[in-house]
Design a protein around this motif. Structure first.
Motif, PDB file in Angstrom:
ATOM      1  N   MET A   1       0.843  -1.189   0.000  1.00  0.00           N
ATOM      2  CA  MET A   1       0.000   0.000   0.000  1.00  0.00           C
ATOM      3  C   MET A   1       0.888   1.252   0.000  1.00  0.00           C
ATOM      4  O   MET A   1       1.847   1.339   0.758  1.00  0.00           O
ATOM      5  CB  MET A   1      -0.891  -0.004   1.251  1.00  0.00           C
ATOM      6  CG  MET A   1      -1.777   1.209   1.339  1.00  0.00           C
ATOM      7  SD  MET A   1      -2.979   1.142   2.699  1.00  0.00           S
ATOM      8  CE  MET A   1      -1.920   1.151   4.133  1.00  0.00           C
ATOM      9  N   ILE A   2       0.558   2.176  -0.870  1.00  0.00           N
ATOM     10  CA  ILE A   2       1.329   3.418  -0.947  1.00  0.00           C
ATOM     11  C   ILE A   2       0.850   4.363   0.156  1.00  0.00           C
ATOM     12  O   ILE A   2      -0.337   4.676   0.247  1.00  0.00           O
ATOM     13  CB  ILE A   2       1.184   4.062  -2.337  1.00  0.00           C
ATOM     14  CG1 ILE A   2       1.814   3.140  -3.391  1.00  0.00           C
ATOM     15  CG2 ILE A   2       1.818   5.444  -2.367  1.00  0.00           C
ATOM     16  CD1 ILE A   2       1.488   3.514  -4.814  1.00  0.00           C
ATOM     17  N   LEU A   3       1.785   4.775   0.987  1.00  0.00           N
ATOM     18  CA  LEU A   3       1.470   5.635   2.126  1.00  0.00           C
ATOM     19  C   LEU A   3       1.748   7.096   1.765  1.00  0.00           C
ATOM     20  O   LEU A   3       2.626   7.375   0.934  1.00  0.00           O
ATOM     21  CB  LEU A   3       2.324   5.233   3.327  1.00  0.00           C
ATOM     22  CG  LEU A   3       2.230   3.756   3.736  1.00  0.00           C
ATOM     23  CD1 LEU A   3       3.335   3.410   4.707  1.00  0.00           C
ATOM     24  CD2 LEU A   3       0.870   3.452   4.328  1.00  0.00           C
ATOM     25  N   PRO A   4       1.040   8.042   2.400  1.00  0.00           N
ATOM     26  CA  PRO A   4       1.365   9.454   2.154  1.00  0.00           C
ATOM     27  C   PRO A   4       2.695   9.818   2.821  1.00  0.00           C
ATOM     28  O   PRO A   4       2.979   9.389   3.934  1.00  0.00           O
ATOM     29  CB  PRO A   4       0.198  10.207   2.802  1.00  0.00           C
ATOM     30  CG  PRO A   4      -0.399   9.262   3.776  1.00  0.00           C
ATOM     31  CD  PRO A   4      -0.101   7.877   3.309  1.00  0.00           C
ATOM     32  N   ILE A   5       3.492  10.584   2.111  1.00  0.00           N
ATOM     33  CA  ILE A   5       4.775  11.044   2.655  1.00  0.00           C
ATOM     34  C   ILE A   5       4.543  12.362   3.382  1.00  0.00           C
ATOM     35  O   ILE A   5       3.889  13.269   2.871  1.00  0.00           O
ATOM     36  CB  ILE A   5       5.817  11.179   1.527  1.00  0.00           C
ATOM     37  CG1 ILE A   5       6.159   9.778   0.990  1.00  0.00           C
ATOM     38  CG2 ILE A   5       7.070  11.892   2.019  1.00  0.00           C
ATOM     39  CD1 ILE A   5       7.037   9.762  -0.230  1.00  0.00           C
ATOM     40  N   VAL A   6       5.076  12.426   4.583  1.00  0.00           N
ATOM     41  CA  VAL A   6       4.912  13.601   5.444  1.00  0.00           C
ATOM     42  C   VAL A   6       5.754  14.750   4.902  1.00  0.00           C
ATOM     43  O   VAL A   6       6.938  14.585   4.600  1.00  0.00           O
ATOM     44  CB  VAL A   6       5.346  13.251   6.889  1.00  0.00           C
ATOM     45  CG1 VAL A   6       5.364  14.478   7.764  1.00  0.00           C
ATOM     46  CG2 VAL A   6       4.419  12.182   7.469  1.00  0.00           C
ATOM     47  N   ALA A   7       5.145  15.917   4.768  1.00  0.00           N
ATOM     48  CA  ALA A   7       5.825  17.086   4.208  1.00  0.00           C
ATOM     49  C   ALA A   7       6.564  17.883   5.268  1.00  0.00           C
ATOM     50  O   ALA A   7       6.264  17.804   6.470  1.00  0.00           O
ATOM     51  CB  ALA A   7       4.805  17.992   3.503  1.00  0.00           C
ATOM     52  N   TYR A   8       7.524  18.664   4.778  1.00  0.00           N
ATOM     53  CA  TYR A   8       8.280  19.598   5.610  1.00  0.00           C
ATOM     54  C   TYR A   8       7.335  20.383   6.523  1.00  0.00           C
ATOM     55  O   TYR A   8       6.276  20.822   6.098  1.00  0.00           O
ATOM     56  CB  TYR A   8       9.038  20.583   4.705  1.00  0.00           C
ATOM     57  CG  TYR A   8       9.801  21.626   5.483  1.00  0.00           C
ATOM     58  CD1 TYR A   8      11.101  21.384   5.886  1.00  0.00           C
ATOM     59  CD2 TYR A   8       9.202  22.837   5.827  1.00  0.00           C
ATOM     60  CE1 TYR A   8      11.798  22.333   6.616  1.00  0.00           C
ATOM     61  CE2 TYR A   8       9.895  23.784   6.560  1.00  0.00           C
ATOM     62  CZ  TYR A   8      11.195  23.522   6.952  1.00  0.00           C
ATOM     63  OH  TYR A   8      11.875  24.455   7.687  1.00  0.00           O
ATOM     64  N   GLY A   9       7.742  20.555   7.771  1.00  0.00           N
ATOM     65  CA  GLY A   9       6.942  21.319   8.725  1.00  0.00           C
ATOM     66  C   GLY A   9       6.227  20.440   9.738  1.00  0.00           C
ATOM     67  O   GLY A   9       5.823  20.905  10.796  1.00  0.00           O
ATOM     68  N   ASP A  10       6.107  19.145   9.429  1.00  0.00           N
ATOM     69  CA  ASP A  10       5.471  18.223  10.379  1.00  0.00           C
ATOM     70  C   ASP A  10       6.456  17.944  11.516  1.00  0.00           C
ATOM     71  O   ASP A  10       7.615  17.624  11.270  1.00  0.00           O
ATOM     72  CB  ASP A  10       5.086  16.918   9.676  1.00  0.00           C
ATOM     73  CG  ASP A  10       4.165  16.059  10.525  1.00  0.00           C
ATOM     74  OD1 ASP A  10       4.560  15.712  11.655  1.00  0.00           O
ATOM     75  OD2 ASP A  10       3.054  15.741  10.065  1.00  0.00           O
ATOM     76  N   PRO A  11       5.995  18.048  12.781  1.00  0.00           N
ATOM     77  CA  PRO A  11       6.900  17.847  13.923  1.00  0.00           C
ATOM     78  C   PRO A  11       7.586  16.479  13.950  1.00  0.00           C
ATOM     79  O   PRO A  11       8.685  16.352  14.487  1.00  0.00           O
ATOM     80  CB  PRO A  11       5.980  18.010  15.147  1.00  0.00           C
ATOM     81  CG  PRO A  11       4.773  18.733  14.657  1.00  0.00           C
ATOM     82  CD  PRO A  11       4.653  18.440  13.192  1.00  0.00           C
TER      83      PRO A  11
END
Length: 196
Positions: A1-11
Motif C-alpha cells: 500500500m502506498i502511504l502518504p509522505i509527510v511534508a516539511y513542517g510536520d513535527p
C-alpha cells in the motif's frame, strides 16, 4: 500500500526516533509498504518519520543512481541493486574530506541544494531479520545512508545549509508545509488538513 509522505513542517520530522524490537506490530507489512511508497515517489531512500512513524527504521535502494553516465563502470555496478533495510542504526564513524552533492528529499519536493558530508562511514544496524551488522560504506551509498540516518535523528538536509541559503528557500519551505506545491505522489501536509 502506498502511504502518504509527510511534508516539511510536520513535527515528526524533527523528532529523534525510538528504537524498535522484533515484535514491532505488522513489521513485514510496514516494510513492504515503505518500499512501495519509496518506489512510487522515485526515491532512493525512505525513513519511517517520512511516513509519520518516529521509529529508527529506514531503507535504501541506490539502483536509480547506477544509470548516471558520469560514474565509472565500477561505481555503477556498486550502486546497481544495493538495497538495504536499516533498523536501530548508529553511525559510529564518519571519515574523509567533506564533499558536496546536490541532495533532495521526498518530504521537501522541488528543493535541491548542495550538502557537504564526509565520504566514508561505518554503521551498526539490524537488517530486516533483526540480524546485527557493522559495515563501512563510501561515496554515494554512504551519502544516501547519511541522509536517511539524519531523518531518524530528526535532522533534514535543509538544516545543514548556510543561514543565507535557508533564508532564500524559506518561502518555498512554507509553501510546501501548506501544500502549495504540485507533487505526483501522495503527501500529508502539516498546515493543511486534507491529503493529496
Amino acid at each position: 500500500m502506498i502511504l502518504p509522505i509527510v511534508a516539511y513542517g510536520d513535527p515528526v520530522l524533527k523528532k529523534k526516533s525510538k528504537e524498535i524490537t522484533r515484535d514491532y506490530p505488522n513489521f513485514d507489512i510496514l516494510l513492504e509498504n515503505m518500499f512501495e511508497t519509496m518506489y512510487n515517489a522515485y526515491g532512493v531512500g525512505l525513513a519511517a518519520p517520512q511516513i509519520g512513524l518516529s521509529i529508527r527504521l529506514f531503507l535504501v535502494d541506490t539502483t536509480p543512481f547506477a544509470d548516471d553516465d558520469v560514474l565509472t563502470k565500477e561505481e555503477q555496478d556498486t550502486l546497481n541493486g544495493f538495497k538495504r533495510v536499516f533498523i536501530n542504526a548508529k553511525i559510529v564513524e564518519e571519515e574523509g574530506d567533506e564533499w558536496a552533492f546536490n541532495e533532495g528529499c521526498l518530504s521537501i519536493p522541488d528543493i535541491r541544494e548542495d550538502v557537504f558530508r564526509k565520504p566514508n562511514i561505518t554503521i551498526e544496524y539490524l537488517d530486516e531479520n533483526f540480524k546485527p551488522h557493522k559495515e563501512s560504506f563510501d561515496g554515494l551509498i554512504a551519502r544516501v545512508i547519511q541522509h536517511e540516518y539524519d531523518h531518524i535523528e530528526g535532522i533534514l538536509f535543509t538544516d545543514k545549509l548556510s543561514n543565507l541559503k535557508k533564508r532564500l528557500i524559506k518561502g518555498r519551505l512554507t509553501n510546501i508545509s501548506k501544500g502549495k506545491i504540485d507533487v505526483d505522489y501522495r503527501m500529508r501536509f502539516p498546515d493543511q488538513k486534507k491529503k493529496r
